[in-house]
Scaffold this motif. Structure first.
Motif, PDB file in Angstrom:
ATOM      1  N   PRO A   1       0.822  -1.208   0.000  1.00 19.91           N
ATOM      2  CA  PRO A   1       0.000   0.000   0.000  1.00 19.91           C
ATOM      3  C   PRO A   1       0.863   1.268   0.000  1.00 19.91           C
ATOM      4  O   PRO A   1       1.632   1.490   0.949  1.00 19.91           O
ATOM      5  CB  PRO A   1      -0.830  -0.109   1.296  1.00 19.91           C
ATOM      6  CG  PRO A   1      -0.116  -1.096   2.134  1.00 19.91           C
ATOM      7  CD  PRO A   1       0.713  -1.969   1.250  1.00 19.91           C
ATOM      8  N   ALA A   2       0.767   2.029  -1.054  1.00 18.00           N
ATOM      9  CA  ALA A   2       1.533   3.276  -1.162  1.00 18.00           C
ATOM     10  C   ALA A   2       0.861   4.161  -2.194  1.00 18.00           C
ATOM     11  O   ALA A   2       0.249   3.658  -3.137  1.00 18.00           O
ATOM     12  CB  ALA A   2       2.965   2.969  -1.596  1.00 18.00           C
ATOM     13  N   ILE A   3       0.932   5.469  -1.988  1.00 16.14           N
ATOM     14  CA  ILE A   3       0.413   6.402  -2.997  1.00 16.14           C
ATOM     15  C   ILE A   3       1.596   7.205  -3.528  1.00 16.14           C
ATOM     16  O   ILE A   3       2.113   8.092  -2.850  1.00 16.14           O
ATOM     17  CB  ILE A   3      -0.633   7.380  -2.417  1.00 16.14           C
ATOM     18  CG1 ILE A   3      -1.787   6.617  -1.765  1.00 16.14           C
ATOM     19  CG2 ILE A   3      -1.161   8.298  -3.522  1.00 16.14           C
ATOM     20  CD1 ILE A   3      -2.855   7.514  -1.143  1.00 16.14           C
ATOM     21  N   ALA A   4       2.036   6.863  -4.722  1.00 20.40           N
ATOM     22  CA  ALA A   4       3.120   7.621  -5.335  1.00 20.40           C
ATOM     23  C   ALA A   4       2.523   8.910  -5.902  1.00 20.40           C
ATOM     24  O   ALA A   4       1.547   8.862  -6.652  1.00 20.40           O
ATOM     25  CB  ALA A   4       3.757   6.798  -6.441  1.00 20.40           C
TER      26      ALA A   4
ATOM     27  N   LEU B   1       5.266  15.691  -0.572  1.00 15.99           N
ATOM     28  CA  LEU B   1       5.105  14.841   0.611  1.00 15.99           C
ATOM     29  C   LEU B   1       3.832  15.214   1.371  1.00 15.99           C
ATOM     30  O   LEU B   1       3.101  14.334   1.856  1.00 15.99           O
ATOM     31  CB  LEU B   1       6.350  14.963   1.515  1.00 15.99           C
ATOM     32  CG  LEU B   1       6.372  14.028   2.720  1.00 15.99           C
ATOM     33  CD1 LEU B   1       6.264  12.563   2.293  1.00 15.99           C
ATOM     34  CD2 LEU B   1       7.657  14.229   3.530  1.00 15.99           C
ATOM     35  N   ASP B   2       3.525  16.522   1.450  1.00 12.34           N
ATOM     36  CA  ASP B   2       2.257  16.954   2.080  1.00 12.34           C
ATOM     37  C   ASP B   2       1.076  16.306   1.351  1.00 12.34           C
ATOM     38  O   ASP B   2       0.142  15.808   1.974  1.00 12.34           O
ATOM     39  CB  ASP B   2       2.049  18.484   1.965  1.00 12.34           C
ATOM     40  CG  ASP B   2       3.040  19.278   2.792  1.00 12.34           C
ATOM     41  OD1 ASP B   2       3.521  18.747   3.803  1.00 12.34           O
ATOM     42  OD2 ASP B   2       3.326  20.439   2.414  1.00 12.34           O
ATOM     43  N   VAL B   3       1.133  16.345   0.020  1.00 14.35           N
ATOM     44  CA  VAL B   3       0.022  15.788  -0.773  1.00 14.35           C
ATOM     45  C   VAL B   3      -0.120  14.298  -0.454  1.00 14.35           C
ATOM     46  O   VAL B   3      -1.222  13.802  -0.198  1.00 14.35           O
ATOM     47  CB  VAL B   3       0.247  16.005  -2.299  1.00 14.35           C
ATOM     48  CG1 VAL B   3      -0.849  15.329  -3.103  1.00 14.35           C
ATOM     49  CG2 VAL B   3       0.323  17.486  -2.634  1.00 14.35           C
ATOM     50  N   GLU B   4       1.015  13.600  -0.433  1.00 16.47           N
ATOM     51  CA  GLU B   4       0.972  12.155  -0.152  1.00 16.47           C
ATOM     52  C   GLU B   4       0.339  11.889   1.223  1.00 16.47           C
ATOM     53  O   GLU B   4      -0.537  11.022   1.355  1.00 16.47           O
ATOM     54  CB  GLU B   4       2.393  11.573  -0.214  1.00 16.47           C
ATOM     55  CG  GLU B   4       2.403  10.063  -0.044  1.00 16.47           C
ATOM     56  CD  GLU B   4       3.814   9.477  -0.034  1.00 16.47           C
ATOM     57  OE1 GLU B   4       4.696   9.993  -0.746  1.00 16.47           O
ATOM     58  OE2 GLU B   4       4.036   8.489   0.700  1.00 16.47           O
ATOM     59  N   CYS B   5       0.754  12.645   2.231  1.00 19.00           N
ATOM     60  CA  CYS B   5       0.222  12.427   3.593  1.00 19.00           C
ATOM     61  C   CYS B   5      -1.272  12.722   3.634  1.00 19.00           C
ATOM     62  O   CYS B   5      -2.039  11.976   4.268  1.00 19.00           O
ATOM     63  CB  CYS B   5       0.954  13.311   4.598  1.00 19.00           C
ATOM     64  SG  CYS B   5       2.665  12.833   4.765  1.00 19.00           S
ATOM     65  N   LYS B   6      -1.691  13.789   2.962  1.00 20.15           N
ATOM     66  CA  LYS B   6      -3.125  14.125   2.973  1.00 20.15           C
ATOM     67  C   LYS B   6      -3.942  13.047   2.267  1.00 20.15           C
ATOM     68  O   LYS B   6      -5.017  12.668   2.724  1.00 20.15           O
ATOM     69  CB  LYS B   6      -3.348  15.498   2.333  1.00 20.15           C
ATOM     70  CG  LYS B   6      -2.863  16.610   3.236  1.00 20.15           C
ATOM     71  CD  LYS B   6      -3.105  17.994   2.684  1.00 20.15           C
ATOM     72  CE  LYS B   6      -2.603  19.020   3.721  1.00 20.15           C
ATOM     73  NZ  LYS B   6      -2.707  20.393   3.253  1.00 20.15           N
ATOM     74  N   LEU B   7      -3.416  12.562   1.146  1.00 23.95           N
ATOM     75  CA  LEU B   7      -4.145  11.512   0.421  1.00 23.95           C
ATOM     76  C   LEU B   7      -4.239  10.246   1.278  1.00 23.95           C
ATOM     77  O   LEU B   7      -5.279   9.581   1.312  1.00 23.95           O
ATOM     78  CB  LEU B   7      -3.462  11.206  -0.916  1.00 23.95           C
ATOM     79  CG  LEU B   7      -3.541  12.321  -1.965  1.00 23.95           C
ATOM     80  CD1 LEU B   7      -2.730  11.949  -3.202  1.00 23.95           C
ATOM     81  CD2 LEU B   7      -4.989  12.609  -2.364  1.00 23.95           C
TER      82      LEU B   7
ATOM     83  N   SER C   1      -7.128   1.007  -0.920  1.00 22.29           N
ATOM     84  CA  SER C   1      -7.284   1.552  -2.279  1.00 22.29           C
ATOM     85  C   SER C   1      -6.048   2.312  -2.745  1.00 22.29           C
ATOM     86  O   SER C   1      -6.010   2.780  -3.894  1.00 22.29           O
ATOM     87  CB  SER C   1      -8.471   2.527  -2.332  1.00 22.29           C
ATOM     88  OG  SER C   1      -9.644   1.925  -1.889  1.00 22.29           O
ATOM     89  N   TRP C   2      -5.042   2.483  -1.900  1.00 21.01           N
ATOM     90  CA  TRP C   2      -3.929   3.375  -2.240  1.00 21.01           C
ATOM     91  C   TRP C   2      -3.250   3.060  -3.576  1.00 21.01           C
ATOM     92  O   TRP C   2      -3.077   3.948  -4.405  1.00 21.01           O
ATOM     93  CB  TRP C   2      -2.867   3.371  -1.128  1.00 21.01           C
ATOM     94  CG  TRP C   2      -3.306   4.053   0.123  1.00 21.01           C
ATOM     95  CD1 TRP C   2      -4.465   4.741   0.329  1.00 21.01           C
ATOM     96  CD2 TRP C   2      -2.580   4.113   1.362  1.00 21.01           C
ATOM     97  NE1 TRP C   2      -4.514   5.215   1.608  1.00 21.01           N
ATOM     98  CE2 TRP C   2      -3.373   4.841   2.271  1.00 21.01           C
ATOM     99  CE3 TRP C   2      -1.350   3.605   1.782  1.00 21.01           C
ATOM    100  CZ2 TRP C   2      -2.964   5.092   3.577  1.00 21.01           C
ATOM    101  CZ3 TRP C   2      -0.945   3.840   3.080  1.00 21.01           C
ATOM    102  CH2 TRP C   2      -1.741   4.590   3.967  1.00 21.01           C
ATOM    103  N   ALA C   3      -2.840   1.796  -3.760  1.00 18.05           N
ATOM    104  CA  ALA C   3      -2.061   1.459  -4.952  1.00 18.05           C
ATOM    105  C   ALA C   3      -2.908   1.666  -6.217  1.00 18.05           C
ATOM    106  O   ALA C   3      -2.444   2.244  -7.207  1.00 18.05           O
ATOM    107  CB  ALA C   3      -1.555   0.027  -4.863  1.00 18.05           C
TER     108      ALA C   3
END
Ligand code: SF4
Length: 210
Positions: free
Chosen positions: A131-134, A156-162, A170-172
């Motif tokens: 599970p990761a959101i690139a 990185l802010d965007v990644e943390c918020k997402l 659902s991340w990947a």
């Protein structure tokens, strides 16, 4: 309906079974393809990787390749001098330190040349379904347009918020869907806003509907 549910539902309608568009056969081929894709397109990367991996079929071959030859092959993807060195060095480290297997360890991976957080996320999510959101340029743009993040937020802010707003399972898939949505619908220039059901949540709608 909440905005994120509506977004996920719409993405599922558009891309029910999203696939990574990079071509690869092994773990290291995927890692190298992602490294090559920085500031380039999957299409351009796919035009060079088969040439690299057929001319240098093993990691040992790549680790011993001539940098000039790699540069010639890699030229179409841009930043080819830097990327040719990255590819050779990654191959060398994989052979010397990791028995030819890409380590599944974020910190170790980020110590490889040309490999940052986004590359690691793409690699782990695609190869290991981790599970990761690139957050690439598409994910960042669409997230900001849809007010999932502030305009001046870092990647990185965007990644943390997402990660807070999107369910972990659902991340990947979400990453792949957002890339495709950004690439083909919510494009940087002239996004296709007219039929977009997310207009009411979007910062851009007025600009692009006039
Ligand atoms: S309204 Fe336009 S800019 Fe906004 S999310 Fe939809 S396609 Fe993108």
């Amino acid at each position: 309906m909440m905005m994120t549910s509506k977004l996920l539902e719409y993405l599922d309608t558009l891309f029910p079974d999203p696939k990574c568009e990079l071509l690869y056969a092994t773990d290291y081929q995927l890692l190298m393809a992602v490294v090559l894709s920085a500031q380039s397109t999957d299409k351009r990367v796919n035009s060079v990787t088969p040439v690299i991996f057929s001319k240098y079929p093993s990691l040992e071959d790549l680790a011993n390749a001539s940098v000039e030859d790699l540069e010639d092959i890699i030229r179409p993807v841009g930043s080819f001098r830097k990327k040719a060195r990255f590819i050779k060095e990654i191959a060398r480290r994989l052979v010397d330190e990791f028995n030819g297997v890409v380590p599944v360890d974020r910190e170790v991976l980020e110590s490889f040349p040309g490999v940052g957080r986004k590359t690691v996320n793409v690699f782990l999510a695609e190869f290991y379904h981790y599970p990761a959101i690139a957050v690439d340029t598409h994910v960042e743009r669409v997230s900001k347009r849809l007010k999932l993040a502030y305009l001046n937020d870092s990647v990185l802010d965007v990644e943390c918020k997402l990660m807070k707003k999107i369910p972990r399972e659902s991340w990947a898939k979400f990453h792949l869907q957002m890339v495709l949505f950004g690439r083909y619908y919510c494009k940087a220039v002239k996004p296709l806003c007219k039929d977009c059901p997310l207009k009411e949540y979007c910062r851009e709608k007025k600009k692009n509907l006039d």
